[in-house]
Design a protein around this motif. Structure first.
Motif, PDB file in Angstrom:
ATOM      1  N   ASN C 337      -9.430 140.560  71.257  1.00  0.00           N
ATOM      2  CA  ASN C 337      -8.358 139.833  71.384  1.00  0.00           C
ATOM      3  C   ASN C 337      -8.509 138.191  70.901  1.00  0.00           C
ATOM      4  O   ASN C 337      -7.546 137.584  70.076  1.00  0.00           O
ATOM      5  N   ARG C 338      -9.753 138.021  71.575  1.00  0.00           N
ATOM      6  CA  ARG C 338     -10.044 135.843  70.790  1.00  0.00           C
ATOM      7  C   ARG C 338     -10.318 136.341  68.933  1.00  0.00           C
ATOM      8  O   ARG C 338      -9.313 135.713  68.663  1.00  0.00           O
ATOM      9  N   ALA C 339     -10.877 137.828  68.902  1.00  0.00           N
ATOM     10  CA  ALA C 339     -10.866 137.576  66.928  1.00  0.00           C
ATOM     11  C   ALA C 339      -9.540 137.397  66.466  1.00  0.00           C
ATOM     12  O   ALA C 339      -9.145 136.720  65.591  1.00  0.00           O
ATOM     13  N   LYS C 340      -8.874 137.676  66.780  1.00  0.00           N
ATOM     14  CA  LYS C 340      -7.290 138.161  66.895  1.00  0.00           C
ATOM     15  C   LYS C 340      -6.414 137.012  67.044  1.00  0.00           C
ATOM     16  O   LYS C 340      -5.810 136.769  65.503  1.00  0.00           O
ATOM     17  N   LYS C 341      -6.747 136.218  67.935  1.00  0.00           N
ATOM     18  CA  LYS C 341      -6.065 134.420  67.989  1.00  0.00           C
ATOM     19  C   LYS C 341      -6.473 134.284  66.959  1.00  0.00           C
ATOM     20  O   LYS C 341      -6.049 133.618  66.118  1.00  0.00           O
ATOM     21  N   GLY C 342      -7.909 134.004  66.477  1.00  0.00           N
ATOM     22  CA  GLY C 342      -8.581 132.877  65.858  1.00  0.00           C
ATOM     23  C   GLY C 342      -8.561 133.531  64.041  1.00  0.00           C
ATOM     24  O   GLY C 342      -7.844 133.089  63.876  1.00  0.00           O
ATOM     25  N   ALA C 343      -8.315 134.865  64.009  1.00  0.00           N
ATOM     26  CA  ALA C 343      -7.079 135.590  62.615  1.00  0.00           C
ATOM     27  C   ALA C 343      -6.093 134.715  62.612  1.00  0.00           C
ATOM     28  O   ALA C 343      -5.472 134.593  61.379  1.00  0.00           O
ATOM     29  N   ALA C 344      -5.337 134.491  63.715  1.00  0.00           N
ATOM     30  CA  ALA C 344      -4.315 134.545  63.545  1.00  0.00           C
ATOM     31  C   ALA C 344      -4.089 132.855  63.592  1.00  0.00           C
ATOM     32  O   ALA C 344      -2.854 133.030  63.177  1.00  0.00           O
ATOM     33  N   LYS C 345      -4.858 132.030  63.675  1.00  0.00           N
ATOM     34  CA  LYS C 345      -4.991 130.727  63.747  1.00  0.00           C
ATOM     35  C   LYS C 345      -5.100 131.006  62.704  1.00  0.00           C
ATOM     36  O   LYS C 345      -4.415 129.211  62.027  1.00  0.00           O
ATOM     37  N   LYS C 346      -6.452 131.279  61.800  1.00  0.00           N
ATOM     38  CA  LYS C 346      -6.803 131.008  60.501  1.00  0.00           C
ATOM     39  C   LYS C 346      -5.309 131.311  60.085  1.00  0.00           C
ATOM     40  O   LYS C 346      -5.734 130.589  58.484  1.00  0.00           O
ATOM     41  N   ALA C 347      -4.645 132.497  59.733  1.00  0.00           N
ATOM     42  CA  ALA C 347      -3.694 132.731  59.128  1.00  0.00           C
ATOM     43  C   ALA C 347      -2.355 131.492  58.560  1.00  0.00           C
ATOM     44  O   ALA C 347      -1.988 131.687  57.849  1.00  0.00           O
ATOM     45  N   HIS C 348      -2.348 131.134  59.770  1.00  0.00           N
ATOM     46  CA  HIS C 348      -1.184 129.723  59.879  1.00  0.00           C
ATOM     47  C   HIS C 348      -1.237 129.113  58.694  1.00  0.00           C
ATOM     48  O   HIS C 348      -2.142 128.269  58.569  1.00  0.00           O
TER      49      HIS C 348
END
Lengths: 138, 219, 358
Positions: C337-348
């Motif tokens: 989940n954290r990885a997903k969140k991190g990825a989403a943040k990065k892609a933001h």
């Protein structure tokens, strides 16, 4: 090792604990019905006391209520049996015991005379044979 | 398999599997939920009287003004069956014995007759709530399979336990085995359905309460 | 010795009243109405003595002991006067070929009419585990069952396999009813069974010419109709929540309920609580020990004699492993989940006014 080493504490039940379940009083009503039937139709009946959930206190209560009558029959047959009339004529308290004196079964019988007291015709016939034999030997 | 073997299985292997799945599910979900984290609230916190996580934990157990009159069945029935379930599970002598055996904790129980009465009241409350759910169009519309399923899974252990104690329907041995089995199904299902609220209820109330308290809103 | 039973009894000095008294007690124990005692006495007095063949298999002779040494010798012994026990290796005088001949004769003479009593289970793993006169137990049983009017399986071994069948069942022991399917079978389980239950079944057969009403496990309902727990004099303590926690605590001395000490009374159907043992002297629970459930199938493997019914039969083996796996899964998912969140943040990608006006 003496037995005193084993701590045995006998606890007597607290005084005043009644032990009455309330199962005994309805039996009096049933007995009244059975006595009525005996008077009307002559049909005798019995209540098996060991089949009912009665505590020794219940039985004492019942015994006390019914009281003692005039006749007490003792039967010696593989241990003693007592067939005692209660204060209510027609109601008999029947207790069967084994040779060791332990109660094997207990009934309240409603009859003019308990079945077990009556002599069986076959036995009477055998008795007569014996009697006649005795007479012929005279 | 005869009834005693069935009982021994549910007391042995069955219980082992059920407790295993239960522990697995509970730990998994609790860790997953609490490690999710939330975005930091950058706004300056406000303060209002009566607004805090702790306040919300208690306040949400009471109906909001007027709601008790609008849906008495949900509130009163809900109270009765939740308290009833807690009394049966935590104060019934055989249940305490199970908990003692599993955890070492022990406390005195209540007389069988009292537990029996509570069981009947609990079942009545649950049935009334089910009927209410069926009768009220809005409730029915909002109900999903999970709602009916979790109701049944919660009701069955209570019903089978009562039937076993009362010697109804089936011989005691079989009924007791069914009772334990139904409780095991409840254990298995609990972590993966809305029944998990038994674990998350106070945490989420606290979370909502404190998030709103930051905004100065007592909820 | 043929002729009505009452004559046989009279010759042995048993009077009619003794017999009536016995029948009254027997009827009471069989939970029959008091009037049935008289009916029983009349029917039995006129009955002829049936031939009984008693076959022992994988057994400890405890069942025979229980019945032959029962409380009042005359009364229980009376039932042996009512039957013609033509074969019983433990107590018969004959031995060897003479005994086997007695068996053959009894089977031939009373073909289709004799009662077959069996104690002990039958080994099916290898016929060599149990033989008699060169024949395996299973052959003996099948042959004797052929001409039997009915079979009485005495004891838990004959009824359900019993202790020989206990896990891991080295001899492949089975019950009588596992082998014989075409004859009426009465199971009288118990380790040992209560003597009066056996005499009661025989008396019922003599009186009514049939076997008593049986439950789903083939046991006479009159004796096995209720659980030990339901007829236990300690039941009120269970209901009040008063339990003995150890065998020597206050509760044990006060005679409180033995449920927590592993009493199997609630799941055991038998008459011990009412009929008691040793002439009504006492019975296991009265002497301070919980019921073992010896009259139930597979009682030996029912999770331990000293474990309460509501506690796990076996220690939980999976729990610790499951907890570790669960925690591991939780941690793994949280990392995902954290990885997903991190990825989403990065892609933001921030959107500017200029982007919107494009």
């Amino acid at each position: 090792m003496s037995l005193d080493a084993i701590p045995i504490h006998v606890i007597t039940p607290p005084a005043g604990e009644p032990g009455l379940t309330g199962n005994a009083p309805p039996l009096l009503r049933e007995l009244a019905e059975q006595v009525k039937r005996l008077l009307e139709t002559g049909e005798s009946s019995a209540i098996d006391l060991s089949a009912l959930p009665l505590t020794p206190t219940d039985l004492d209560w019942l015994h006390e209520k019914l009281g003692a009558g005039e006749i007490a029959v003792t039967l010696q047959a593989s241990g003693e049996s007592t067939l005692n009339e209660t204060a209510c004529p027609g109601i008999w308290w029947v207790t069967h015991r084994n040779e060791q004196g332990a109660v094997t079964s207990q009934f309240i019988e409603v009859a003019f005379v308990p079945e077990l007291v009556k002599a069986h015709p076959q036995d009477v016939a055998i008795g007569l044979e014996n009697l006649e034999l005795m007479i012929s030997d005279l | 398999m005869n009834d005693l073997q069935f009982l021994t299985w549910v007391r042995g292997t069955g219980l082992d599997i059920a407790v295993g799945i239960f522990l697995l599910g509970v730990l998994w979900r609790l860790i997953e939920i609490y490690t999710l984290g939330r975005k930091k609230d950058l706004a300056a916190p406000r303060h209002a009287a009566g607004a805090s996580g702790l306040h919300t934990v208690f306040r949400r157990s009471l109906p909001p003004p007027g709601m008790l009159k609008r849906s008495p069945v949900s509130y009163i029935g809900g109270y009765i069956f939740h308290i009833g379930l807690a009394v049966i599970v935590f104060l019934g002598a055989p249940h305490i014995l199970l908990i003692t055996n599993l955890t070492g904790l022990s406390w005195p129980g209540l007389p069988t007759q009292f537990i029996d009465l509570v069981t009947v009241v609990t079942m009545a409350a649950m049935v009334v709530m089910l009927v209410d759910r069926i009768n009220k169009p809005v409730k029915r519309f909002l109900s999903t399979f999970e709602d009916w399923f979790t109701w049944a899974v919660t009701f069955l252990p209570v019903l089978t336990g009562w039937l076993a104690v009362q010697h109804l329907l089936l011989p005691y041995t079989t009924m007791l085995a069914l009772h334990i089995l139904s409780a095991e199904i409840l254990l298995v299902v609990l972590p993966f359905t809305k029944l998990f609220h038994a674990f998350t209820l106070f945490g989420s109330r606290w979370y909502n309460g404190s998030a709103n308290a930051r905004k100065g809103v007592p909820v | 010795m043929q002729g009505p039973l009452i004559d046989t009894l009279a010759r042995q000095g048993v009077t009619r009243r003794t017999f009536l008294k016995y029948c009254a007690t027997l009827a009471s124990m069989m939970a029959l109405p008091p009037s049935a005692g008289r009916a029983m006495a009349e029917a039995m007095a006129a009955a002829r003595r049936p031939s009984v063949i008693w076959l022992p298999f994988q057994e400890c002779t405890g069942c025979t002991e229980s019945i032959t040494r029962s409380h009042s010798p005359t009364l229980e012994g009376m039932i042996f006067d009512m039957i013609s026990l033509d074969y019983q290796v433990t107590i018969m005088a004959a031995a060897g070929h003479q005994a086997e001949e007695a068996l053959r004769n009894a089977m031939l003479e009373n073909d289709g009419k004799y009662l077959l009593v069996v104690d002990g289970s039958i080994p099916m793993g290898d016929p060599g585990y149990g033989t008699h006169g060169g024949h395996s137990f299973v052959d003996h049983l099948q042959q004797a069952a052929k001409g039997a009017a009915a079979i009485i399986a005495v004891g838990t071994c004959a009824s359900y396999g019993g202790i020989p069948k206990a896990n891991p069942n080295p001899t492949g022991a089975v019950s009588v009813s596992d082998i014989i399917k075409d004859k009426p079978i009465v199971n009288i389980p118990g380790c040992p069974p209560i003597p009066v239950v056996m005499t009661g079944v025989l008396a019922h057969y003599l009186t009514f010419g049939s076997l008593p009403e049986l439950d789903a496990k083939g046991r006479p309902k009159a004796f096995f109709g209720e659980t030990i727990h339901d007829r236990c004099y300690r039941r009120p303590f269970y209901d009040q929540g008063k339990f003995a926690k150890t065998f020597d605590d206050e509760g044990a001395r006060r005679g409180w309920c033995l449920f927590e000490l592993g009493c199997k009374g609630p799941v055991t159907y038998n008459a011990c609580a009412t009929v008691k043992w040793n002439g009504g002297t006492s019975w296991p629970v009265e002497s301070g020990h919980g019921c073992l459930g010896c009259s139930e199938p597979d009682f030996w493997d029912a999770g331990g004699f000293y474990k309460a019914l509501s506690v796990p039969a076996d220690p939980l083996k999976l729990a610790a492993a499951a907890a570790v796996v669960g925690a591991g899964a939780g941690v793994a998912v949280s990392f995902a989940n954290r990885a997903k969140k991190g990825a989403a943040k990065k892609a933001h990608q921030p959107i500017t006014l200029a982007d919107l006006e494009k």
